[in-house]
Design a protein around this motif. Structure first.
Motif, mmCIF file in Angstrom:
data_model
loop_
_atom_site.group_PDB
_atom_site.id
_atom_site.type_symbol
_atom_site.label_atom_id
_atom_site.label_comp_id
_atom_site.label_asym_id
_atom_site.label_seq_id
_atom_site.Cartn_x
_atom_site.Cartn_y
_atom_site.Cartn_z
ATOM 1 N N GLY A 1 0.831 -1.193 0.000
ATOM 2 C CA GLY A 1 0.000 0.000 0.000
ATOM 3 C C GLY A 1 0.867 1.245 0.000
ATOM 4 O O GLY A 1 1.975 1.240 0.542
ATOM 5 N N GLU B 1 0.539 5.885 -0.197
ATOM 6 C CA GLU B 1 -0.261 7.094 -0.281
ATOM 7 C C GLU B 1 0.550 8.117 -1.065
ATOM 8 O O GLU B 1 1.697 8.410 -0.719
ATOM 9 C CB GLU B 1 -0.595 7.654 1.097
ATOM 10 C CG GLU B 1 -1.521 8.845 1.012
ATOM 11 C CD GLU B 1 -2.027 9.322 2.361
ATOM 12 O OE1 GLU B 1 -2.205 10.538 2.497
ATOM 13 O OE2 GLU B 1 -2.230 8.482 3.247
ATOM 14 N N GLN C 1 -4.814 7.022 -1.468
ATOM 15 C CA GLN C 1 -4.387 5.696 -1.024
ATOM 16 C C GLN C 1 -4.474 4.739 -2.200
ATOM 17 O O GLN C 1 -5.466 4.728 -2.928
ATOM 18 C CB GLN C 1 -5.273 5.198 0.114
ATOM 19 C CG GLN C 1 -5.094 5.950 1.394
ATOM 20 C CD GLN C 1 -5.905 5.347 2.526
ATOM 21 O OE1 GLN C 1 -6.738 4.484 2.328
ATOM 22 N NE2 GLN C 1 -5.643 5.811 3.728
ATOM 23 N N ARG D 1 -6.679 2.158 -6.864
ATOM 24 C CA ARG D 1 -7.042 2.919 -5.671
ATOM 25 C C ARG D 1 -7.386 1.922 -4.578
ATOM 26 O O ARG D 1 -8.068 0.937 -4.826
ATOM 27 C CB ARG D 1 -8.262 3.798 -5.925
ATOM 28 C CG ARG D 1 -7.909 5.132 -6.466
ATOM 29 C CD ARG D 1 -9.158 6.030 -6.495
ATOM 30 N NE ARG D 1 -8.901 7.086 -7.429
ATOM 31 C CZ ARG D 1 -8.319 8.236 -7.098
ATOM 32 N NH1 ARG D 1 -8.023 8.496 -5.854
ATOM 33 N NH2 ARG D 1 -8.075 9.135 -8.012
ATOM 34 N N ASN D 2 -6.930 2.213 -3.384
ATOM 35 C CA ASN D 2 -7.229 1.349 -2.242
ATOM 36 C C ASN D 2 -8.603 1.744 -1.696
ATOM 37 O O ASN D 2 -8.734 2.390 -0.667
ATOM 38 C CB ASN D 2 -6.145 1.495 -1.170
ATOM 39 C CG ASN D 2 -6.387 0.602 0.019
ATOM 40 O OD1 ASN D 2 -7.289 -0.232 0.017
ATOM 41 N ND2 ASN D 2 -5.576 0.774 1.044
ATOM 42 N N PRO E 1 -10.935 1.294 2.688
ATOM 43 C CA PRO E 1 -9.693 0.610 2.315
ATOM 44 C C PRO E 1 -9.867 -0.911 2.345
ATOM 45 O O PRO E 1 -10.650 -1.446 3.132
ATOM 46 C CB PRO E 1 -8.694 1.078 3.377
ATOM 47 C CG PRO E 1 -9.225 2.403 3.829
ATOM 48 C CD PRO E 1 -10.734 2.240 3.791
#
Length: 105
Positions: A17, A19, A24, A38-39, A47
């Motif tokens: 992961g 940012e 994120q 995209r998380n 998330p």
């Protein structure tokens, strides 16, 4: 393009992961290719991971939402099981060269 990480920092069959600029995202390497999304689960907008960098199911062959168990294809982000079946994760354009992995937001 935004620099993400060195290519060796994302081993085959793993996920991470990140940012970037407040966004994120998750990145997965499968069959030598890097895939970025995209998380954010399309079902609840939350998330996907339950622990840092834990985006894959037990077999490391699918992306898994920790909240509802939805399963997504690594290559396309399509949900193939769970409450958002038929929807997709938001693709982040990415690439890799000798300097590392790059994304375009």
């Amino acid at each position: 393009m935004n620099y993400l990480c060195n290519g060796i920092d994302l081993a085959e069959g793993t996920s991470r992961g990140f940012e970037v600029n407040g966004v994120q995202l998750l990145v997965v390497r499968r069959a030598g290719q890097v895939h970025a999304y995209r998380n954010r689960c399309p079902h609840r907008g939350i998330p996907l991971e339950w622990q840092p960098d834990r985006f894959l199911d037990a077999s490391a062959s699918l992306i898994e939402c920790a909240t509802h168990g939805a399963l997504f294809l690594i290559e396309s982000g399509e949900c193939i099981a769970g409450p958002c079946e038929g929807k997709y994760l938001s693709v982040i354009e990415c690439g890799e060269n000798a300097q590392g992995i790059w994304i375009r937001l």
